[in-house]
Design an enzyme around this catalytic site. Structure first.
Site, PDB file in Angstrom:
ATOM      1  N   CYS A 154       3.801 -33.838  -5.961  1.00  0.00           N
ATOM      2  CA  CYS A 154       3.303 -33.181  -4.756  1.00  0.00           C
ATOM      3  C   CYS A 154       2.642 -31.867  -5.161  1.00  0.00           C
ATOM      4  O   CYS A 154       2.860 -31.353  -6.261  1.00  0.00           O
ATOM      5  CB  CYS A 154       4.425 -32.944  -3.757  1.00  0.00           C
ATOM      6  SG  CYS A 154       5.808 -31.973  -4.395  1.00  0.00           S
TER       7      CYS A 154
ATOM      8  N   GLY B 120       1.376 -27.917  -3.653  1.00  0.00           N
ATOM      9  CA  GLY B 120       1.431 -26.915  -2.603  1.00  0.00           C
ATOM     10  C   GLY B 120       0.170 -26.900  -1.754  1.00  0.00           C
ATOM     11  O   GLY B 120      -0.920 -27.242  -2.223  1.00  0.00           O
TER      12      GLY B 120
ATOM     13  N   CYS C 150       0.769 -27.499  -8.658  1.00  0.00           N
ATOM     14  CA  CYS C 150       1.732 -28.281  -9.450  1.00  0.00           C
ATOM     15  C   CYS C 150       1.116 -29.459 -10.193  1.00  0.00           C
ATOM     16  O   CYS C 150       1.755 -30.032 -11.073  1.00  0.00           O
ATOM     17  CB  CYS C 150       2.859 -28.780  -8.554  1.00  0.00           C
ATOM     18  SG  CYS C 150       3.837 -27.452  -7.831  1.00  0.00           S
TER      19      CYS C 150
ATOM     20  N   HIS D 134      10.496 -27.350 -14.109  1.00  0.00           N
ATOM     21  CA  HIS D 134       9.155 -27.543 -13.545  1.00  0.00           C
ATOM     22  C   HIS D 134       8.269 -26.343 -13.866  1.00  0.00           C
ATOM     23  O   HIS D 134       7.980 -25.531 -12.996  1.00  0.00           O
ATOM     24  CB  HIS D 134       9.294 -27.750 -12.033  1.00  0.00           C
ATOM     25  CG  HIS D 134       8.007 -27.969 -11.299  1.00  0.00           C
ATOM     26  ND1 HIS D 134       6.852 -28.413 -11.909  1.00  0.00           N
ATOM     27  CD2 HIS D 134       7.694 -27.810  -9.976  1.00  0.00           C
ATOM     28  CE1 HIS D 134       5.887 -28.513 -11.000  1.00  0.00           C
ATOM     29  NE2 HIS D 134       6.372 -28.149  -9.827  1.00  0.00           N
TER      30      HIS D 134
END
Length: 672
Positions: free
Chosen positions: A641, A643, A344, A611
């Site tokens: 954040c 993964g 991300c 996103h």
């Protein structure tokens, strides 16, 4: 018409009602949570000079109107609106206020000038049952003084007025004073709401101290009593009067600083159902690259490298698509490209990588950003087989955990309830809708002409085999996931997605989306030589690891790390773009770091906007730089954040050589 005009910008409630809504909202909080007698509160306010106290005014307007108006502000400002529950039962009992002959007061006459008689049964029948199990004040505590009641009622309105000035809805505190007298019936002999607060409490410093005192007095349970970012900044600057806080001082910066001279993005499309559903990733990226070249008027051959973040393409697909996009955008074959994947944070990582390369002297000019077509690529990687060695190693095993399950873990481990998560979502949509409807972000977006296959009607049979597809030409120029008027009651109807007993829903999680974004980087000295506007400086970058099972908490570690690297205090930061992967983790990070909600995702976040994994960090950067420029800010943070248990954060700084307004688009277009 005998009207006095006050020029204001567009926002829910404009100026008067926006300042006014905290008054009735706080009154309900005081009655329910603090046990304040509503008639004592009315008496204190009327003795101060208001023509009607909050409860008498609600009777006059009608409780049905009160509920409707409260719903509007509850949707627009869900992060601070108090949600009382006792008025609907009053309405069901036929107590609508003066219009029905009874409400908080009873009325023997329909004459609007006739004063009502307090109906003391309202407290026992309706208000007391709505109270929580843990009242703010212990039994037997002395009642609040009339001065306390007046300040509790009016200072939240002052706090909201400070926000209006910071947001640019109003440019003058004296305008708001006029609006308060003529629109709110604030007693003229006190000089207007802000004038009164300034002189009664000794300016912003005294107002801040009093507001904090009242917040502590009421158990820190009313968000409207928490100081706004604007009030905090005014007090920190020791401003003698309320007004828009002084803008932070910007420094010239250094010649070797790595700066951004152009920034652009596509709109964010809804995956599988939006305008980009049939658009390949390279056709998302190419228009952005072409627009960056147009904005800067760079010779395409001057670009030293193109670095793009992308997550979902398998194998060499992403590298090939990036290369194709570069050629389609007009870059010569001599300009290399590469992709990077840190899940991300890929778009932000690409910018950090390109900045480091320019700083090393690898290139004079680089383009960086990210893209993702979640319509084109499956989110779940079915080819990924868990390593058998993770058995017996819960930490390693949790790297395979679904993102939704990590959200549930954050919610349960750190006590983030369903309502808190839904509030994040409502605020995200409200702010994104406001930005979209006002056209505030139009300068960031590159309209993309593409085509789509019409979606089949629900329940319609598939077309016969061999039927040639039909296409529709479309232009995608607005973020498609944003919904206007989202409410908590709507979101409360959604069922959990990842666990039957969980709290993460489709409404409080980020949307799967398509899009691309990019920036042009070079040294400050290079930008000055080329006569290009410096939109911002890439000041610092940090990545940190956390427990993979609660990967969403990553920004709570990464943000302090990047600020420490740069020697910047959190209080100096003007804006924060915090990726809303899930409402659970966004709420946790904000609470853990003590972030002021007034500066977090001011134009909405990923729950509303979407996103697209590889694009997100770059989109946040584009939006942050634009808003910092609009507000005259200095420092901004982008964070998300990641993964498998990480967080990333970048610090951007706007220096004194930045354009006076916006994205510097006017300066660039003027050269075309």
């Amino acid at each position: 018409m005998r009207k006095t005009s006050v020029v204001v910008g567009n926002c829910p409630g404009f100026a008067v009602n926006r300042m006014f809504f905290p008054q009735g909202n706080v009154a309900h909080f005081l009655a329910v949570e603090c046990g304040v007698d509503p008639y004592a509160l009315d008496a204190a306010c009327e003795a101060f000079g208001l023509p009607m106290g909050p409860f008498r005014l609600q009777d006059f307007v009608g409780l049905d109107i009160t509920v409707a108006v409260s719903g509007t502000f509850g949707a627009a400002f869900a992060d601070r609106a108090y949600r009382s529950t006792f008025v609907p039962p009053m309405m069901a009992a036929g107590k609508l206020g003066r219009k029905s002959g009874s409400g908080f007061y009873t009325y023997a006459s329909s004459d609007p000038r006739a004063a009502g008689t307090p109906d003391k049964t309202v407290v026992g029948r309706f208000i007391a049952p709505a109270a929580t199990d843990t009242p703010v004040f212990p039994p037997g505590r002395a009642p609040l003084s009339p001065a306390d009641l007046v300040d509790l009622t009016l200072l939240p309105c002052v706090n909201e007025a400070c926000r209006l000035l910071e947001e640019g809805v109003s440019s003058s505190p004296s305008d708001l004073d006029v609006a308060s007298v003529l629109g709110m019936a604030f007693p003229a002999h006190h000089g207007g709401l802000l004038f009164w607060a300034t002189h009664a409490h000794g300016g912003p410093v005294g107002i801040l101290a009093r507001l904090r005192e009242l917040d502590a007095l009421t158990g820190h349970r009313c968000a409207l009593l928490k100081p706004s970012f604007a009030l905090l900044r005014s007090a920190a600057a020791a401003s003698p009067h309320l007004g828009r806080p002084p803008r932070p001082s910007r420094t010239p910066g250094a010649p070797d600083d790595i700066v951004i001279v152009a920034a652009a993005r596509t709109a964010v499309g809804r995956a599988d159902r939006g305008g980009f559903r049939n658009t390949s990733a390279d056709n998302l990226l190419a228009p952005v690259l072409a627009d960056l070249l147009r904005r800067t008027q760079l010779a395409p051959a001057d670009v030293g490298d193109v670095v793009m973040g992308s997550v979902l393409p398998r194998g060499d697909s992403g590298a090939v698509q990036t290369r194709v996009a570069g050629v389609l955008a007009g870059l010569p074959v001599t300009v290399p490209v590469r992709t990077t994947n840190r899940l991300c944070s890929s778009g932000l990582q690409a910018i950090a990588d390109a900045a480091a390369a320019v700083a090393r002297g690898d290139h004079a000019v680089a383009i960086a950003g990210g893209y993702e077509s979640m319509s084109e690529n499956a989110f779940t990687n079915k080819s990924l087989v868990p390593n058998p060695k993770v058995r017996g190693n819960p930490t390693a095993a949790s790297c395979y955990m679904s993102m939704g399950q990590t959200s549930e873990n954050v919610a349960s481990r750190y006590g983030v309830g369903r309502v808190e998560q839904d509030v994040v979502a409502v605020v995200s949509h409200a702010r994104a809708a406001s930005a979209m409807l006002s056209g505030r972000q139009a300068g960031e977006i590159v309209p993309v002409k593409t085509r789509v296959k019409p979606l089949p009607a629900k329940g319609a049979p598939p077309p016969p085999k061999g039927t040639p597809p039909t296409w529709e030409e479309v232009t995608v120029a607005r973020d498609e996931g944003v919904r206007v008027g989202v409410t908590l009651s709507q979101l409360s109807l959604l069922k959990p997605v990842f666990s039957k007993t969980g709290s993460t829903t489709a409404g409080n999680a980020s949307q799967v989306s398509d899009g691309a974004a990019g920036v042009v980087l070079m040294r400050r000295s290079e930008a000055h030589t080329r006569g290009l506007p410096v939109l911002g400086c890439f000041r610092a970058y940090a990545v940190a690891g956390v427990d993979p099972s609660v990967m969403g908490i990553g920004p709570a570690v990464a943000i302090p790390a990047v600020l420490a690297k740069a020697g910047v205090q959190l209080e100096e930061v003007d804006l924060i773009e915090l990726n809303e992967a899930f409402g659970s983790q966004a709420h946790y990070v904000s609470q853990q770091l003590g972030l002021n909600g007034d500066i977090v995702n001011v134009n909405g976040g990923a729950i509303a906007i979407g996103h697209p994994l590889g694009m997100t960090g770059a989109r946040q950067t584009v939006s942050l730089l634009a808003e910092l420029g609009r507000r005259g800010g200095r420092y901004g943070v982008v964070s998300m954040c990641i993964g498998t248990g990480m967080g990333a954060a970048a610090l951007y700084e706007i220096n004194s050589d930045a354009p006076a307004v916006g994205m510097g688009r006017e300066a660039v277009i003027g050269k075309l």
